[in-house]
Write an enzyme that holds these catalytic residues in place. Structure first.
Site, short mmCIF file in Angstrom:
data_model
loop_
_atom_site.label_atom_id
_atom_site.label_comp_id
_atom_site.label_asym_id
_atom_site.label_seq_id
_atom_site.Cartn_x
_atom_site.Cartn_y
_atom_site.Cartn_z
N ASN A 42 18.53 7.73 48.84
CA ASN A 42 19.16 8.94 48.32
C ASN A 42 19.37 8.82 46.82
OD1 ASN A 42 21.02 6.92 49.29
ND2 ASN A 42 22.71 8.33 48.90
N CYS A 53 17.85 13.64 49.38
CA CYS A 53 18.11 12.65 50.42
C CYS A 53 16.98 11.63 50.50
CB CYS A 53 18.21 13.34 51.78
SG CYS A 53 19.46 14.63 51.90
N GLU A 55 15.30 10.69 53.04
CA GLU A 55 14.17 11.13 53.86
C GLU A 55 13.18 11.94 53.02
OE1 GLU A 55 17.43 11.37 54.47
OE2 GLU A 55 17.83 11.71 56.61
#
Ligand code: ZN
Length: 130
Positions: A42, A53, A55
């Protein structure tokens, strides 16, 4: 690549988190269909809205390398937080139909699921094929 290797890569990535505001450390390790591994953490921003983030960092790294099909994604936080809604939407753009999502925490507990279970009825590029 097994889940332990993905977990280790996600934990390692979480150590690079830039999170002066939330102090949260999130790591994501992503395996693409050709066997490539991408990891992200992040990265927060003083504007808050500019925060990205772990991901999405990992997914953007993969896509910017022309690796468009996500096969397995491991997200790690000490607490075992699941991906947020925005990350789930971004995943739906590039998810292989069998994308496996693993959520791991500090204790070693893992929740394993198919993307379709994480985000049923997702809006995908197929909806725009007219
Ligand atoms: Zn997110």
């Amino acid at each position: 690549m097994n889940n332990k290797q993905l977990r280790d890569a996600a934990i390692e990535a979480s150590k690079n988190a830039y999170s002066p505001y939330s102090k949260a450390q999130v790591g994501c390790a992503l395996l693409t269909s050709d066997g490539s591994l991408f990891a992200g953490c992040n990265i927060e921003n003083a504007s808050y809205g500019g925060t990205i983030c772990a991901e999405r960092v990992a997914i953007m790294k993969a896509v910017s390398d022309k690796k468009m099909k996500l096969k397995k994604l491991y997200v790690y936080t000490k607490e075992g937080w699941p991906p947020c809604g925005l990350c789930r939407q971004v995943m739906s753009e590039f998810a292989d139909s069998n994308l496996e999502v693993i959520i791991g925490d500090e204790s070693g507990k893992e929740t394993v699921m198919k993307f379709a279970d994480l985000m049923p009825l997702s809006f995908t590029p197929d909806h725009l094929k007219i």
